[in-house]
Design an enzyme around this catalytic site. Sequence first.
Site, PDB file in Angstrom:
ATOM      1  N   TRP A 387     -59.822 -49.411  -7.305  1.00  0.00           N
ATOM      2  CA  TRP A 387     -59.894 -48.329  -8.680  1.00  0.00           C
ATOM      3  C   TRP A 387     -61.254 -48.093  -8.805  1.00  0.00           C
ATOM      4  O   TRP A 387     -61.859 -47.333  -9.767  1.00  0.00           O
ATOM      5  CB  TRP A 387     -59.218 -49.067  -9.732  1.00  0.00           C
ATOM      6  CG  TRP A 387     -57.857 -49.214  -9.694  1.00  0.00           C
ATOM      7  CD1 TRP A 387     -56.701 -48.256 -10.013  1.00  0.00           C
ATOM      8  CD2 TRP A 387     -57.386 -50.451  -9.437  1.00  0.00           C
ATOM      9  NE1 TRP A 387     -55.764 -49.053  -9.321  1.00  0.00           N
ATOM     10  CE2 TRP A 387     -55.893 -50.416  -9.243  1.00  0.00           C
ATOM     11  CE3 TRP A 387     -58.029 -51.743  -9.178  1.00  0.00           C
ATOM     12  CZ2 TRP A 387     -55.161 -51.645  -8.865  1.00  0.00           C
ATOM     13  CZ3 TRP A 387     -57.238 -53.110  -8.746  1.00  0.00           C
ATOM     14  CH2 TRP A 387     -55.874 -52.793  -8.679  1.00  0.00           C
ATOM     15  N   ASP A 388     -62.122 -48.485  -7.821  1.00  0.00           N
ATOM     16  CA  ASP A 388     -63.576 -48.262  -7.798  1.00  0.00           C
ATOM     17  C   ASP A 388     -64.411 -48.805  -9.438  1.00  0.00           C
ATOM     18  O   ASP A 388     -65.062 -48.161  -9.980  1.00  0.00           O
ATOM     19  CB  ASP A 388     -63.980 -46.909  -7.639  1.00  0.00           C
ATOM     20  CG  ASP A 388     -65.715 -46.382  -7.742  1.00  0.00           C
ATOM     21  OD1 ASP A 388     -66.442 -47.623  -7.539  1.00  0.00           O
ATOM     22  OD2 ASP A 388     -66.152 -45.302  -7.698  1.00  0.00           O
ATOM     23  N   TYR A 389     -63.743 -49.886  -9.913  1.00  0.00           N
ATOM     24  CA  TYR A 389     -64.225 -50.553 -11.117  1.00  0.00           C
ATOM     25  C   TYR A 389     -65.398 -51.362 -10.846  1.00  0.00           C
ATOM     26  O   TYR A 389     -65.521 -52.551 -11.387  1.00  0.00           O
ATOM     27  CB  TYR A 389     -62.968 -51.430 -11.730  1.00  0.00           C
ATOM     28  CG  TYR A 389     -61.696 -50.696 -12.390  1.00  0.00           C
ATOM     29  CD1 TYR A 389     -62.257 -49.239 -12.804  1.00  0.00           C
ATOM     30  CD2 TYR A 389     -60.427 -50.974 -12.490  1.00  0.00           C
ATOM     31  CE1 TYR A 389     -61.177 -48.310 -13.451  1.00  0.00           C
ATOM     32  CE2 TYR A 389     -59.547 -50.105 -13.226  1.00  0.00           C
ATOM     33  CZ  TYR A 389     -59.801 -49.097 -13.516  1.00  0.00           C
ATOM     34  OH  TYR A 389     -58.705 -48.330 -13.968  1.00  0.00           O
TER      35      TYR A 389
END
Lengths: 726, 128
Positions: A387-389
Amino acid sequence: MLRHSLLTASVLCCAAGAALPLSARADDTPPWTAPGPASYPPKKPLGKFDAPSPYAPQAPGVNAADIPSGPPSPPSEATPAVEQISAHPAREDWPVYGHDTQATRYSPLNQITPENVSQLKRAFVYHTGSKPGPGQINKWAAETTPIKVGDGLYMCSALNDIMKLDPATGKEIWRHNSGVKYDSIPYTAACKGVTYYTASTVPEGQPCHNRIVVGTLDMRLIEVDAADGKLCEGFGTHGQVNLMKGMGSSVPGFVAMTVPPPIVNGAVVVSHEVLDGQRRWAPSGVIRGYDAETGRFLWAWDVNRPDDHGEPAEGDHYSRGTPNSWAALTGDNELGLVYVPTGNSAADYYSSMRSPEENKISSSVVAIDVKTGSPRWVFQTVHKDVWDYDIGSQATLFEFPGKDGPIPALFMPTKRGQTFVLDRRTGKPILPVEERPAPQESDVPGEVRSPTQPWSVGMPRLGVADLKETDMWGMSPIDQLYCRVKFRRAHYDGEFTPPRIGQPTIEFPGYNGGSDWGSVAYDPQTGILVANWNVTPMYDQLVTRKKADQIGLMPIDSPHFTPAAGGAEGNGAQADTPYGITVAPFWNQYTGMMCNKPPYGYITAIDMHTQKVIWQHPLGSARANGPWGFPTHLPLTIGTPNNGGSTITAGGLIFLGATTDNLIHAFDLKSGKELWNDVLPGGGQANTMTYEYKGKQYVAIMAGGHHFMMTPVSDELVVYALPDSK
Amino acid sequence: MNSVQQTGKKPGLPVLCLAVLIILLGLPLVIMGVQLAALGGSFYYVLFGAAIIAAGGLMLFGSVNGAFLYLVAWLVTIPWSLWEAGLDGWGLLPRLLGPTIIAILVALTIPALRGTSAAAVSSRGGHA
């Protein structure tokens, strides 16, 4: 008949199940094995998406200043260091990016108070001279926070020129031209700040006793004399170190430094960002230590070569595609550690080709021993992140007010809005962390998600509940309905919904946070934590390689790459994997308004004695925002997306830009009430700072704007002070 | 308004414009409302859209019942909005602001439409 509407046409559709088999490899090598040396020179012409071999020589311009590198170095130890001023800042100084070694962003100054803050006036404005030229795409977001030591305000321009200014007038005392070219700009032309270093071997009064250190967009480490801005001859090669050494093939703009490197017990710790979404075998995310005194290589922490802390052998390179760290690092001289917030392995939205070693340390805070380069502990904030966290925030160190006395602790804010409070000696949570079940269902062959994800249940959440259809918004029932349909078209199982091929998914919190690079501020006197954060969902969908090709998604190192089709933080080719990724804000693309209802940004104060919210308010007004990008000029506090961090002062105030209304705000620390604001010449997407000079307190913000936040660009540092009393 | 009473049969230009506007606003509500309902979402939009298209149609033919139909649809929208969004001002804004502005305009046409409706009834009565 009704189904053939505009809507249907506007949503990317691609056949599920059209995915390629994970690996076409005939042998038994695991999918996370990067191409070996046999791949160079290439046996056949490269296909459109083929990786140039990492063993290929670096293209011209990658070692931008042609700094000679010499043979590979073994690990070594730092020159014994003297204590740095950032360990115990003078009352009137702000000697390091986060005010002090702990990165509290708390200043003991108290001349400006809730009673007189409304009288603040501009003391001066300084132009850095860095903004987009004619014909250049706007990739600017300077994000700079000056530091102040003694008689100087030191800062960098968005393209890494280094300046010393007079703290009272803004007059430029010296300027070092770093010569960074437009082509070297990665996702963003940013220079968050410079580092002040006092040498241990050069006596006071000699050149380069005090130095300014900068990491550049084109991967150089530069040291100049704080007195006159001249390069320090005794550091690296005539004052510069080539950070592309050992990185393998690359192109300008793929790898860049945007944060001020911390200096811990004599080691400058260098981290860099690697452009997201390009290819699985992007350049390495290696973390390295260099001797602050001489620029000599000390150690490397290279995830897939965990036992080798030296530079790679001639012709070899640091392991490709490993998680990079683009957030500011925090040093800890007492424990001899540097706290590294990590990101994802390259190709953020596809996890099947990541090594077990990478999976252990991605989206984590890693405490690295600055003597050896070995991790002492790791705390992971997202397991197998798609999630591109990646963590954008800097860790803030503090003494946790425990029952049996203070515990050495750190805050690790995250894009998820989960703020982890860890014992910095061990990495163990001080406040409870729960592993909770996470959604598993996905249509991507071979992808396996972690059954649980960590939640910092002992800290108030800097976020809101999962989205519902009724949360969709607009100006009228029509555009609201559009968003409701868009919501229902997506697959959404709440936070951690895995990305899909056949259907869009909603990513919420989005990749802008929660907390992002602005980080948090902590007042050690009162135990109050101040955080600003976002409520901005994203709309994601994986696309087959064929579809990615159709929409022009190419990695930056491909000859077919065009910057307009997609760069980082958006649509990405994810070459070397079976899928590209399309990512956009979850918005109504016809009106330019977010699909969820306001507020889109908040500011929260938390009492760390009780871990309870003292106050929480929407942050930012609608004055510069509105449908189709028109400013409404309404003073309504709608709560806007925000990027940039705050300053707390002993005067009882919080200074914060960050919002997309282009204001700098002052809030009462006790109540959160907005006491003052001023319109900036550009977006205030930078951390604020404050200092005192000749008996007067100043507040500074770089109003550089931010291309992704769509706020106006300027090259102006704006500095405020109270008017002289008569 | 004078012209309405003078011709006695057709609604005036402002009423016609409003009726057309209401129909045009109703169309996307019905089209996307069907999609939303098909995707398992709220049925409110397709119902509201259909109701206001009918209301606009009736107004176009000079019937005051069109105005009353719109106002009924608007009145129903109020409790529906509160049920969906509670007392959250931002949540109520898209649901109520636009429909309420139109409702005020519709209410203003009632006197004119009463005239045309009466004329329509009496002229039909005359033929019978």
